[in-house]
Design a protein around this motif. Sequence first.
Motif, PDB file in Angstrom:
ATOM      1  N   PRO A 167      45.565 -26.403 -31.417  1.00  0.00           N
ATOM      2  CA  PRO A 167      44.582 -25.328 -31.210  1.00  0.00           C
ATOM      3  C   PRO A 167      44.590 -24.888 -29.743  1.00  0.00           C
ATOM      4  O   PRO A 167      44.723 -25.727 -28.841  1.00  0.00           O
ATOM      5  N   PRO A 168      44.483 -23.579 -29.482  1.00  0.00           N
ATOM      6  CA  PRO A 168      44.575 -23.100 -28.095  1.00  0.00           C
ATOM      7  C   PRO A 168      43.641 -23.802 -27.128  1.00  0.00           C
ATOM      8  O   PRO A 168      43.990 -24.021 -25.972  1.00  0.00           O
ATOM      9  N   GLY A 169      42.447 -24.190 -27.600  1.00  0.00           N
ATOM     10  CA  GLY A 169      41.516 -24.877 -26.708  1.00  0.00           C
ATOM     11  C   GLY A 169      41.913 -26.297 -26.374  1.00  0.00           C
ATOM     12  O   GLY A 169      41.373 -26.884 -25.429  1.00  0.00           O
ATOM     13  N   LEU A 170      42.838 -26.880 -27.131  1.00  0.00           N
ATOM     14  CA  LEU A 170      43.333 -28.235 -26.847  1.00  0.00           C
ATOM     15  C   LEU A 170      44.688 -28.223 -26.155  1.00  0.00           C
ATOM     16  O   LEU A 170      45.091 -29.221 -25.556  1.00  0.00           O
ATOM     17  N   HIS A 171      45.408 -27.117 -26.251  1.00  0.00           N
ATOM     18  CA  HIS A 171      46.725 -26.972 -25.602  1.00  0.00           C
ATOM     19  C   HIS A 171      46.556 -27.147 -24.092  1.00  0.00           C
ATOM     20  O   HIS A 171      45.593 -26.664 -23.505  1.00  0.00           O
ATOM     21  N   TYR A 172      47.493 -27.835 -23.462  1.00  0.00           N
ATOM     22  CA  TYR A 172      47.375 -28.057 -22.013  1.00  0.00           C
ATOM     23  C   TYR A 172      47.350 -26.720 -21.266  1.00  0.00           C
ATOM     24  O   TYR A 172      47.918 -25.724 -21.709  1.00  0.00           O
TER      25      TYR A 172
END
Length: 384
Positions: A66-71
Amino acid sequence: MRAKITAQHRPQHHVAAPAAATAEPTAQAPTLPTSPTTGPITLEELHLAGRNHEAPLEALRWPLTPPGLHYVLTHFDVPDVDPVEWRLTIGGAVGRPLELTLSDLTRLPRETVTVILECAGNGRTRFEPRPISQPWDLGGFGTAEWTGTPLAPLLVEAALAPEAVELVFTGHDRGIQDSVEQDYARSLTVEEASAEGVLLAYEMNGRPLPPQHGFPVRLLVPGWYGMTSVKWLRSIEAVTEPFTGYQQAVAYVFRKDADDAGTPVRRIRVRSLMVPPGIPDFLTRQRTLGAGPTMLRGRAWSGNGVISRVEVGIDGEWLAAHVDPPVGLHAWQGWTFPWVATPGRHELACRATDSAGNIQPLEAEWNLGGMGNNGVQILTVEVR
C-alpha cells in the motif's frame, strides 16, 4: 555441531578525512558525508528518520505494498507541483525538442509494470561504524504496480543526436547537500534509458501518484536502486559527456574510504526478508510465539535476475524454502517455509540466490556511504 549463522564481529574501518569530488560547479567543493560513527544516533539522523519512513517488515505480507506503507526517501522538500501547469521538456542534444503536458503523456500508450523499489541505503544502520545519513534499518523497500508511458518511443520522437551519450533526468526538488546547491538529478546512458520497462510513471497501484512518490510524473527504472527513479520529473536532457552531478558522482558511489574513487551504485543486490513471526514487544521488537507448526514467509528480489532459491536458517541449519514463481521480471517473489517451533530461544535467518548466481552474503562489505547492505537478516524468537 552446527555453525552459528551470525558472522564474526566486523573489524574497525579506518576512515580518511573527507576529500573533494567532482560535482556541479559551486562556490565550495563538495565533500563526502560526515565520518561514520560508533556512537548513538544523532539529532540530524533522527530528523531525517522523521521525514522519511521505512516499510514495516509485516508489509511483506502484501503482494503490492500500500502506498502509505511503501518506503519514502525525500532528499529535500516535497514540491507542490500544479498538474495543469506542469511541463516535461526533452532537450539538449536532440533534433526535435519536446514539451509535454500531463494530458499529452496520459494520451500516449499506457504500460503497467510491477516493480520492487529499494533504497540504496537500506540496511545502513547495520554497518559498523555507522555512516551518517538516513538511518535505514531493513524497511527501505516497497513493491507497486506503476503505470505510465514507455520512455523509449519519446526518445525516438525527439531524435537523439548521434553524439548523445547520456540522458540527465532532473526533478523539481531543490536543496543543498554537502554544501552543493542543486536540483536533484541523475543520468542514464541512452541504452539504459531505452530499456524495456523504463516508464514515465503517473499512477501507483491504479491511482495518481501520491505527492511523496513523485506526483505528477516520475521516472521509473526497474531493477535499479530507488535513487535512479527521479521523482517530480521536470526535464530530460541529452548530453554528449557523462554527467557528473552530485547525486551521480558523489552521493551514490561505493567507496572503501575517502581516497577511493569508487564504483557507481546501480542495480539492486539480491536480498530476502522474513516477516517476523509471532508478536512483538513494543520497545525491543523481540518476537514471542507459541510452540507448534508455524509458516515462515517473506519476499526475495534482485535487480540482476529472478530468484532461483531461498534458504531459511533455523539455529544455524540452512533448509530450502518454497519460492513462488515470478509475476514479472522486476517484481519480488514470495517464499514460505513450514517450521515446527519448539520451546526455547531460536535464531532465524533467510538468504536468497538469483538466476545470475548472486547469493546474499552473511555480511555485506562495509563502504563509506552505507550503500547496498544486503547482508542476511537474522532475528531471534522466544517460543513458549
